[in-house]
Design an enzyme around this catalytic site. Structure first.
Site, mmCIF file in Angstrom:
data_model
loop_
_atom_site.group_PDB
_atom_site.id
_atom_site.type_symbol
_atom_site.label_atom_id
_atom_site.label_comp_id
_atom_site.label_asym_id
_atom_site.label_seq_id
_atom_site.Cartn_x
_atom_site.Cartn_y
_atom_site.Cartn_z
ATOM 1 N N ASP A 84 0.824 -1.212 0.000
ATOM 2 C CA ASP A 84 0.000 0.000 0.000
ATOM 3 C C ASP A 84 0.861 1.267 0.000
ATOM 4 O O ASP A 84 0.654 2.187 0.801
ATOM 5 C CB ASP A 84 -0.968 0.011 1.183
ATOM 6 C CG ASP A 84 -2.226 -0.790 0.918
ATOM 7 O OD1 ASP A 84 -2.391 -1.261 -0.221
ATOM 8 O OD2 ASP A 84 -3.040 -0.963 1.841
ATOM 9 N N HIS A 153 -4.457 -1.974 -2.047
ATOM 10 C CA HIS A 153 -4.845 -0.718 -2.693
ATOM 11 C C HIS A 153 -4.135 -0.515 -4.025
ATOM 12 O O HIS A 153 -4.682 0.161 -4.912
ATOM 13 C CB HIS A 153 -4.551 0.466 -1.770
ATOM 14 C CG HIS A 153 -5.574 0.685 -0.701
ATOM 15 N ND1 HIS A 153 -6.504 1.692 -0.743
ATOM 16 C CD2 HIS A 153 -5.831 -0.001 0.434
ATOM 17 C CE1 HIS A 153 -7.286 1.633 0.327
ATOM 18 N NE2 HIS A 153 -6.888 0.612 1.062
ATOM 19 N N HIS A 266 1.128 -8.687 3.184
ATOM 20 C CA HIS A 266 0.115 -7.630 3.301
ATOM 21 C C HIS A 266 -1.259 -8.302 3.280
ATOM 22 O O HIS A 266 -1.920 -8.365 2.243
ATOM 23 C CB HIS A 266 0.249 -6.636 2.148
ATOM 24 C CG HIS A 266 -0.564 -5.382 2.322
ATOM 25 N ND1 HIS A 266 -0.042 -4.224 2.865
ATOM 26 C CD2 HIS A 266 -1.858 -5.106 2.046
ATOM 27 C CE1 HIS A 266 -0.972 -3.302 2.894
ATOM 28 N NE2 HIS A 266 -2.094 -3.818 2.393
#
Length: 638
Positions: A84, A153, A266
Site C-alpha cells: 500500500d 490498494h 500484506h
C-alpha cells in the site's frame, strides 16, 4: 537465535497508544559496522490519500518523505515497504509527480551501497528493465534502495489489455523501487527469496504481495504455497509447502542456520475475522525469524512473539491516518532493524511530520449534567456539552504533538534539527488536528454533524465528521422479546454499544453478492461470485472493461460446457438431435441449473482458472480439453 530490542521498554507504552509524560527514548546509534545490515521498515504509506482535501492533501507525502530522510540520517542500507505505497489503484498524475519527486531526491546519490544481492535477480525483479536490482544499473546512481511488495490498494490490474500491471511497475521500470513478491500464477504461490549479503551477515527476504484472503487461505490449506530456502551454494531449493514434500532432514536446518529470514506480507491478521478471511500464524513457516506485517494500520512496531512461538511479528502500521478509528490515533512509528548474523534488534522511531489525532467517548445518559431528552432546547444543551468535550480532545492532540517533538529530538540526539529543514513536503496547518468523539445517544436525538463541525473549522482538520453517534444493544434475556418494540419506540434498554459498520467492511462485492443471493430466481448462466468481483474492480479500481470481459468469459465457458456435455449425454434422445448438441430449452435450462449448483462450492477456483486461460493461450487450449478442476494443474508463468 537470540532476540535483542534496545529501547523496547522505553517505547512500549507509546507504541500501544499511551501518551508519554516525558521523553525517555535514547538516541539511535548511527555507528553501523560492516557486518550489520540496517533496514528502515515502513508500510501502508497510502500516498495520495485525501489529495483533494485543502488541509490534509499533503499529509501522506509529508510522512513518506520523513521516512526516507530518517533512513538517510540513521545510515540505513535499504528501505523495506510492506504494501500500500499508493492509496489508489490508479494514482493521479499529481500523486505520481509528487512520489517521483520524493524518490528521486532521497534515493539517488553518489554513495555506494554496502550490501550485495546474491540470488537470481532476473527471478526476483521481473518488473525491472534489466531485471536487476536498481543500484546495479549502470545508467542510474541509487544509494538508498527501496524494496516493496504491493498491497490491496495498489495491486496489479488489467487496464485495457491482457497484461496485469501495478503502479509499482511504473516505479520499477524507472529504477526508483525494487518491486518483488508478485505472484503471476493463479493456482499456486512460489515464494523465492531475495538473498542479501553484507560482510558475514546473510539475509533472505521473502515477500508475498496482497491477494484475496479467501484465495490465499485456500491455497495455504491445500499446500499450494511454497517457500524456497537458500542452500549453502546461495541457490534456492524447494523445502516448504510442496506437494511431494517429505520430512525435512535435520541437516537442512544446519545448512540454513546462517541465514536470517524476513517475511513481508500484506494480509488480514487473525483478529476475529474468521478462519478463512485472514492469515494465521500457524500458516507461516516456523523457520522464519521476523515477519513484517502490512495492511493493519495500528502501530505495533515492537516485535511480538507469534502464536506458534518460533518467530517474531512486527506491525509498523500506517504512516498516515486514513480512517478516524482508535487504532489510527496511536503514535505513528517506523522501525530501524539491525541484523547481524542470526541476531536482530528493532528500534522504534516516532514520525514527527504527521497530523495529531485524538479519540474520545461520551455517554449522554450517564453524564453528570442531567440532560432531559424532552427539553425543547436539548439540541443547544447537547451542542454545549459536546463542544466542551471536543475542545478537550483538541488540547489533548496538541499536547501530544508537543510531547512528540520531545521524543523526536531525543532520537535525533545533540539537538539536531536538520531533518526538518530538508523536508520539501510538510503537514499544512498542523495546528488543525484530527478529532473523533464517539457519542452514545440512546434515548436522545442526534446533531447535524456538519453544522456542529462549523464551530471548529479553523481548529480541526475534519470538521464534517467529528461526531460519531451510536446506540446500545440490549443484553437482558428477559427483555429480548420486547427488543423490537423498544427499538421502534426509541426506548433505552441497552448495555452494549452498537457502532456503525466500518466503511471498509461493507464493500461493493458483498452488496452485489447479497442482492443476487436474495433473488427468488437464481442466475443460471452468469456466476454471482465472479460478477460481484467484476463489479468491485469496476467501482474500486476503475477497470472499465472488467464487467464486459467477465460476462464474455462466463458465457463462452458455458457454451463450451454445453457442447461438451451434449456429446456425453446421449441417453436423452428427446433432448438431443443427431449432432449430439443440446437443442431444446428444457435441456439447456436443466444443464444450467445443475452446473450452477456444482459451481457454488468452488466459485473462486473457477474464477482463477478463467483468468489463467486469458494469460496463457497454451493453457487455454489445454484446459478446453480437460475437466474444469483439472485445469488448475496447467502450466503458468513465474
Amino acid at each position: 537465535m537470540s532476540y535483542h530490542s534496545d529501547a523496547e521498554s522505553e517505547t512500549s507504552n507509546q507504541q500501544q497508544g499511551a501518551t508519554p509524560s516525558n521523553s525517555n527514548q535514547e538516541p539511535v546509534d548511527n555507528n553501523v559496522d560492516e557486518d550489520t545490515l540496517r533496514v528502515m521498515i515502513s508500510t501502508d504509506n497510502h500516498l495520495g490519500y485525501a489529495e483533494k482535501d485543502p488541509i490534509r492533501g499533503n499529509d501522506s507525502f509529508a510522512a513518506f518523505e520523513e521516512v526516507l530522510l530518517l533512513a538517510k540520517r540513521h545510515h540505513c542500507d535499504m528501505v523495506l515497504l510492506a504494501g500500500d505505497l499508493f492509496h489508489e489503484n490508479k494514482p493521479s498524475r499529481r500523486t505520481l509527480h509528487k512520489t517521483l519527486t520524493i524518490l528521486r531526491r532521497h534515493t539517488m546519490g553518489p554513495n555506494p551501497v554496502s550490501f550485495q544481492i546474491i540470488s537470481d535477480q532476473a527471478n526476483n525483479f521481473r518488473s525491472s528493465i534489466h531485471q536487476t536490482v536498481n543500484y546495479e544499473d549502470p545508467y542510474t546512481s541509487v544509494d538508498l534502495p527501496i524494496f516493496s511488495i504491493h498491497g490491496n490498494h495498489d495491486d496489479p490490474t488489467r487496464d485495457g489489455g491482457t497484461e496485469m500491471l501495478a503502479a509499482l511497475d511504473l516505479l520499477a521500470c524507472t529504477n526508483l523501487v525494487n518491486y518483488f513478491g508478485r505472484q503471476d500464477e493463479v493456482d499456486k504461490v512460489v515464494v523465492s527469496p531475495v538473498l542479501m549479503k553484507k560482510g558475514d551477515t546473510k539475509v533472505a527476504l521473502y515477500g508475498i504481495g496482497s491477494m484475496r484472503d479467501e484465495r490465499l487461505n485456500r491455497m495455504w490449506q491445500g499446500k499450494k504455497v511454497r517457500f524456497l530456502k537458500p542452500d549453502e551454494n546461495n541457490k534456492s531449493s524447494r523445502r516448504n509447502g510442496s506437494e511431494d514434500e517429505s520430512e525435512e532432514d535435520p541437516e537442512d536446518e544446519d545448512e540454513n542456520s546462517g541465514w536470517f529470514n524476513i517475511f513481508a506480507l500484506h494480509q488480514n491478521r487473525d483478529a476475529g475475522r474468521g478462519s478463512k478471511n485472514c492469515v494465521h500464524d500457524s500458516m507461516i513457516p516456523e523457520w522464519m525469524d521476523l515477519v513484517v506485517w502490512g495492511h493493519e494500520h495500528e502501530c505495533l512496531i515492537t516485535p511480538s512473539e507469534s502464536s506458534v512461538g518460533t518467530f517474531r511479528i512486527t506491525q509498523p502500521g500506517s504512516s498516515v491516518a486514513t480512517s478516524l478509528t482508535e487504532g489510527e490515533s496511536m503514535r505513528k512509528h517506523v522501525g530501524i532493524l539491525d541484523v547481524r548474523g542470526n541476531q536482530f534488534r528493532m528500534v522504534a522511531v516516532p514520525l514527527m511530520n504527521v497530523r495529531s489525532f485524538a479519540v474520545g467517548t461520551l455517554t449522554l445518559s450517564e453524564h453528570t449534567h442531567n440532560l432531559d431528552p424532552e427539553d425543547p432546547r436539548i439540541d443547544d444543551q447537547m451542542t454545549k456539552l459536546l463542544s466542551r468535550e471536543v475542545k478537550k480532545l483538541i488540547q489533548e492532540a496538541r499536547e501530544d504533538s508537543r510531547l512528540l517533538r520531545q521524543d523526536v529530538d531525543a532520537v535525533a540526539g545533540n539537538g539536531d534539527n536538520s531533518l526538518e529543514d530538508q523536508l520539501q513536503f510538510r503537514v499544512d496547518k498542523a495546528e488543525q488536528v484530527l478529532v473523533r468523539l464517539k457519542v452514545e445517544h440512546s434515548g436522545f436525538s442526534t446533531l447535524h454533524n456538519q453544522r456542529f463541525g462549523s464551530l471548529f473549522v479553523k481548529e480541526v482538520a475534519n470538521p464534517s465528521d467529528i461526531l460519531l453517534f451510536h446506540r446500545r444493544r440490549s443484553t437482558d434475556a428477559k427483555s429480548s422479546k420486547k427488543k423490537k418494540s423498544k427499538d421502534a419506540e426509541g426506548l433505552d434498554g441497552s448495555s452494549e454499544p452498537i457502532y456503525p459498520a466500518d466503511i471498509e467492511d461493507v464493500n461493493i462485492e458483498d452488496i452485489v453478492r447479497d442482492t443476487l443471493d436474495n433473488q427468488e430466481k437464481k442466475m443460471m448462466i452468469l456466476d454471482e461470485s465472479r460478477l460481484s468481483i467484476a463489479v468491485e474492480d469496476y467501482v474500486v479500481k476503475e477497470t472499465k472493461a472488467t464487467i464486459g470481459e467477465s460476462v464474455k468469459k462466463m458465457i463462452t465457458g458455458q457454451r463450451k460446457l454445453l457442447v461438451r456435455r451434449g456429446h456425453d449425454e446421449d441417453e436423452d434422445e428427446d433432448a438431443t438431435h443427431n449432432d449430439g448438441k443440446l437443442k431444446t430449452v428444457n435441456a439447456v435450462r436443466e444443464m444450467c441449473q445443475s452446473e450452477s449448483q456444482r459451481q457454488k462450492g468452488d466459485d473462486f477456483d473457477d474464477m482463477d482458472i478463467m483468468e489463467d486461460e486469458d494469460e496463457t493461450p497454451k493453457k487455454k487450449r489445454a484446459s478446453a480439453k480437460a475437466k474444469p478442476k483439472a485445469a488448475k494443474k496447467g502450466r503458468g508463468r513465474m
